[in-house]
Scaffold this motif. Structure first.
Motif, PDB file in Angstrom:
ATOM      1  N   ILE A  26     140.850  48.278  91.960  1.00 41.17           N
ATOM      2  CA  ILE A  26     139.546  48.121  91.306  1.00 41.17           C
ATOM      3  C   ILE A  26     138.543  49.091  91.918  1.00 41.17           C
ATOM      4  O   ILE A  26     137.774  49.753  91.212  1.00 41.17           O
ATOM      5  CB  ILE A  26     139.063  46.662  91.419  1.00 41.17           C
ATOM      6  CG1 ILE A  26     139.997  45.745  90.626  1.00 41.17           C
ATOM      7  CG2 ILE A  26     137.635  46.522  90.933  1.00 41.17           C
ATOM      8  CD1 ILE A  26     139.775  44.276  90.863  1.00 41.17           C
ATOM      9  N   GLY A  29     139.306  52.510  90.710  1.00 42.98           N
ATOM     10  CA  GLY A  29     138.846  52.668  89.338  1.00 42.98           C
ATOM     11  C   GLY A  29     137.346  52.858  89.243  1.00 42.98           C
ATOM     12  O   GLY A  29     136.853  53.582  88.377  1.00 42.98           O
ATOM     13  N   ARG A  40     141.748  50.124  79.123  1.00 41.71           N
ATOM     14  CA  ARG A  40     141.325  48.729  79.141  1.00 41.71           C
ATOM     15  C   ARG A  40     141.149  48.268  80.587  1.00 41.71           C
ATOM     16  O   ARG A  40     141.767  48.805  81.490  1.00 41.71           O
ATOM     17  CB  ARG A  40     142.384  47.853  78.472  1.00 41.71           C
ATOM     18  CG  ARG A  40     142.648  48.204  77.028  1.00 41.71           C
ATOM     19  CD  ARG A  40     143.854  47.493  76.484  1.00 41.71           C
ATOM     20  NE  ARG A  40     143.605  46.073  76.301  1.00 41.71           N
ATOM     21  CZ  ARG A  40     144.455  45.248  75.707  1.00 41.71           C
ATOM     22  NH1 ARG A  40     145.615  45.678  75.273  1.00 41.71           N
ATOM     23  NH2 ARG A  40     144.171  43.985  75.576  1.00 41.71           N
ATOM     24  N   SER A  41     140.304  47.261  80.783  1.00 38.17           N
ATOM     25  CA  SER A  41     140.116  46.637  82.092  1.00 38.17           C
ATOM     26  C   SER A  41     140.061  45.126  81.909  1.00 38.17           C
ATOM     27  O   SER A  41     139.431  44.634  80.978  1.00 38.17           O
ATOM     28  CB  SER A  41     138.816  47.086  82.750  1.00 38.17           C
ATOM     29  OG  SER A  41     138.877  48.433  83.114  1.00 38.17           O
ATOM     30  N   THR A  42     140.685  44.425  82.811  1.00 33.04           N
ATOM     31  CA  THR A  42     140.697  42.966  82.725  1.00 33.04           C
ATOM     32  C   THR A  42     139.340  42.392  83.124  1.00 33.04           C
ATOM     33  O   THR A  42     138.500  43.086  83.690  1.00 33.04           O
ATOM     34  CB  THR A  42     141.777  42.377  83.647  1.00 33.04           C
ATOM     35  OG1 THR A  42     141.455  42.716  84.994  1.00 33.04           O
ATOM     36  CG2 THR A  42     143.149  42.888  83.280  1.00 33.04           C
ATOM     37  N   ALA A  45     138.978  42.602  86.894  1.00 34.42           N
ATOM     38  CA  ALA A  45     138.675  43.954  87.365  1.00 34.42           C
ATOM     39  C   ALA A  45     137.201  44.284  87.135  1.00 34.42           C
ATOM     40  O   ALA A  45     136.535  44.848  88.013  1.00 34.42           O
ATOM     41  CB  ALA A  45     139.560  44.977  86.671  1.00 34.42           C
ATOM     42  N   PHE A  46     136.673  43.946  85.963  1.00 35.70           N
ATOM     43  CA  PHE A  46     135.273  44.268  85.686  1.00 35.70           C
ATOM     44  C   PHE A  46     134.331  43.509  86.603  1.00 35.70           C
ATOM     45  O   PHE A  46     133.427  44.082  87.187  1.00 35.70           O
ATOM     46  CB  PHE A  46     134.908  43.962  84.227  1.00 35.70           C
ATOM     47  CG  PHE A  46     133.439  44.112  83.976  1.00 35.70           C
ATOM     48  CD1 PHE A  46     132.877  45.366  83.863  1.00 35.70           C
ATOM     49  CD2 PHE A  46     132.610  42.999  83.907  1.00 35.70           C
ATOM     50  CE1 PHE A  46     131.514  45.516  83.662  1.00 35.70           C
ATOM     51  CE2 PHE A  46     131.253  43.141  83.713  1.00 35.70           C
ATOM     52  CZ  PHE A  46     130.699  44.398  83.588  1.00 35.70           C
ATOM     53  N   TYR A 113     133.787  50.902  83.561  1.00 42.90           N
ATOM     54  CA  TYR A 113     134.443  49.591  83.556  1.00 42.90           C
ATOM     55  C   TYR A 113     133.955  48.734  82.391  1.00 42.90           C
ATOM     56  O   TYR A 113     134.739  48.005  81.779  1.00 42.90           O
ATOM     57  CB  TYR A 113     134.193  48.853  84.878  1.00 42.90           C
ATOM     58  CG  TYR A 113     135.360  48.918  85.830  1.00 42.90           C
ATOM     59  CD1 TYR A 113     136.550  48.271  85.535  1.00 42.90           C
ATOM     60  CD2 TYR A 113     135.273  49.619  87.005  1.00 42.90           C
ATOM     61  CE1 TYR A 113     137.619  48.331  86.401  1.00 42.90           C
ATOM     62  CE2 TYR A 113     136.337  49.697  87.884  1.00 42.90           C
ATOM     63  CZ  TYR A 113     137.510  49.038  87.569  1.00 42.90           C
ATOM     64  OH  TYR A 113     138.582  49.109  88.421  1.00 42.90           O
ATOM     65  N   ARG A 116     135.646  49.932  79.214  1.00 47.76           N
ATOM     66  CA  ARG A 116     137.056  49.508  79.210  1.00 47.76           C
ATOM     67  C   ARG A 116     137.178  48.004  79.033  1.00 47.76           C
ATOM     68  O   ARG A 116     138.117  47.525  78.398  1.00 47.76           O
ATOM     69  CB  ARG A 116     137.742  49.970  80.494  1.00 47.76           C
ATOM     70  CG  ARG A 116     137.876  51.475  80.575  1.00 47.76           C
ATOM     71  CD  ARG A 116     138.741  51.921  81.730  1.00 47.76           C
ATOM     72  NE  ARG A 116     138.229  51.560  83.030  1.00 47.76           N
ATOM     73  CZ  ARG A 116     137.471  52.350  83.790  1.00 47.76           C
ATOM     74  NH1 ARG A 116     137.149  53.552  83.357  1.00 47.76           N
ATOM     75  NH2 ARG A 116     137.062  51.948  84.974  1.00 47.76           N
ATOM     76  N   ARG A 117     136.227  47.234  79.557  1.00 45.44           N
ATOM     77  CA  ARG A 117     136.258  45.771  79.392  1.00 45.44           C
ATOM     78  C   ARG A 117     136.022  45.399  77.932  1.00 45.44           C
ATOM     79  O   ARG A 117     136.653  44.500  77.388  1.00 45.44           O
ATOM     80  CB  ARG A 117     135.204  45.134  80.303  1.00 45.44           C
ATOM     81  CG  ARG A 117     135.075  43.657  80.152  1.00 45.44           C
ATOM     82  CD  ARG A 117     136.331  42.936  80.661  1.00 45.44           C
ATOM     83  NE  ARG A 117     136.366  41.605  80.117  1.00 45.44           N
ATOM     84  CZ  ARG A 117     137.283  41.170  79.269  1.00 45.44           C
ATOM     85  NH1 ARG A 117     138.275  41.940  78.901  1.00 45.44           N
ATOM     86  NH2 ARG A 117     137.232  39.967  78.790  1.00 45.44           N
ATOM     87  N   ASP A 120     139.120  45.922  76.112  1.00 48.20           N
ATOM     88  CA  ASP A 120     140.090  44.868  76.386  1.00 48.20           C
ATOM     89  C   ASP A 120     139.839  43.641  75.515  1.00 48.20           C
ATOM     90  O   ASP A 120     140.766  42.915  75.168  1.00 48.20           O
ATOM     91  CB  ASP A 120     140.022  44.483  77.870  1.00 48.20           C
ATOM     92  CG  ASP A 120     141.178  43.622  78.293  1.00 48.20           C
ATOM     93  OD1 ASP A 120     142.331  43.962  77.943  1.00 48.20           O
ATOM     94  OD2 ASP A 120     140.940  42.622  78.981  1.00 48.20           O
ATOM     95  N   TYR A 158     146.087  49.647  80.201  1.00 48.03           N
ATOM     96  CA  TYR A 158     145.343  49.464  81.451  1.00 48.03           C
ATOM     97  C   TYR A 158     145.548  50.670  82.365  1.00 48.03           C
ATOM     98  O   TYR A 158     146.550  51.367  82.281  1.00 48.03           O
ATOM     99  CB  TYR A 158     145.823  48.184  82.136  1.00 48.03           C
ATOM    100  CG  TYR A 158     145.532  46.957  81.326  1.00 48.03           C
ATOM    101  CD1 TYR A 158     144.288  46.368  81.368  1.00 48.03           C
ATOM    102  CD2 TYR A 158     146.507  46.393  80.503  1.00 48.03           C
ATOM    103  CE1 TYR A 158     143.997  45.246  80.605  1.00 48.03           C
ATOM    104  CE2 TYR A 158     146.235  45.269  79.740  1.00 48.03           C
ATOM    105  CZ  TYR A 158     144.968  44.705  79.801  1.00 48.03           C
ATOM    106  OH  TYR A 158     144.690  43.597  79.044  1.00 48.03           O
TER     107      TYR A 158
END
Length: 162
Positions: A26, A29, A40-42, A45-46, A113, A116-117, A120, A158
C-alpha cells in the motif's frame, strides 16, 4: 454435507479473488504509482493509504513549523513580512520546498488511490469532480465505501496481484 447443524459446523470463508495487500504494498502504491489510473484498489488499500497520507501530512506540517521556529518567524506580525523574506536562510527555503513537493506527491498518490478505488466499485474516476460542488464530497465518500465488484470491470486489475 455434514450431519451437524449449521451452527456447529466449522467456518469456511467464501472464496474470493480480491487480493489482500500488505502495508508495504500500500505504501509503495502511494509513492510509486500515483498516476496509474487504469487499475483497481481494494477498500482496505485505499483507507490504509488515506491514514498513511493523513499521518504524513501531520508530520510534514510539524517539521515545517519546526524549521521556522529557530528563525523567529512565528513571532512576526503581519506588518513585518518583509523581515521574514530577508532573514530566512536559503537552507530553510530549500527544506520548505522539499517538504512542499513531498506533500504534493503524497496527495497525488492518494488521488490515484481514490480513482482506482472508484474503479474497484465499478465507477469512473471522473466522479471525483463532485468534491468541488457543495456536499458532493458526501457522494464521493459513499462511493469509496462501497464494496468491491467481484466481476470484471473495464479498468483493469489490481496493482499487486501475484
Amino acid at each position: 454435507m455434514s450431519d451437524k447443524p449449521y451452527y456447529e459446523q466449522e467456518y469456511h470463508a467464501p472464496e474470493s479473488d480480491i487480493p489482500d495487500p500488505s502495508v508495504g504494498e500500500i505504501f509503495k502504491g502511494l509513492f510509486l504509482y500515483p498516476f496509474t489510473w487504469a487499475a483497481r484498489s481494494t477498500r482496505k488499500a485505499f483507507w490504509v493509504a488515506f491514514v498513511i497520507q493523513f499521518l504524513l501530512t501531520i508530520v510534514i506540517g510539524v517539521i515545517s513549523v519546526a524549521v521556522f521556529i529557530p528563525n523567529g518567524v512565528l513571532s512576526v506580525s503581519r506588518n513585518d513580512m518583509s523581515w521574514v523574506l530577508t532573514h530566512i536562510s536559503f537552507g530553510v527555503w530549500l527544506i520548505e520546498l522539499i517538504l512542499f513537493i513531498l506533500l504534493v506527491w503524497i496527495k497525488l498518490g492518494l488521488l490515484g488511490y481514490a480513482v482506482r478505488r472508484l474503479h474497484d466499485a465499478n465507477y469512473s474516476g471522473w466522479w471525483l469532480w463532485l468534491i468541488f460542488i457543495p456536499f458532493g464530497w458526501i457522494i464521493v465518500v459513499i462511493f469509496l465505501l462501497l464494496p468491491t465488484v467481484e466481476e470484471p470491470v473495464r479498468w483493469g486489475s489490481y496493482l499487486f496481484v501475484d
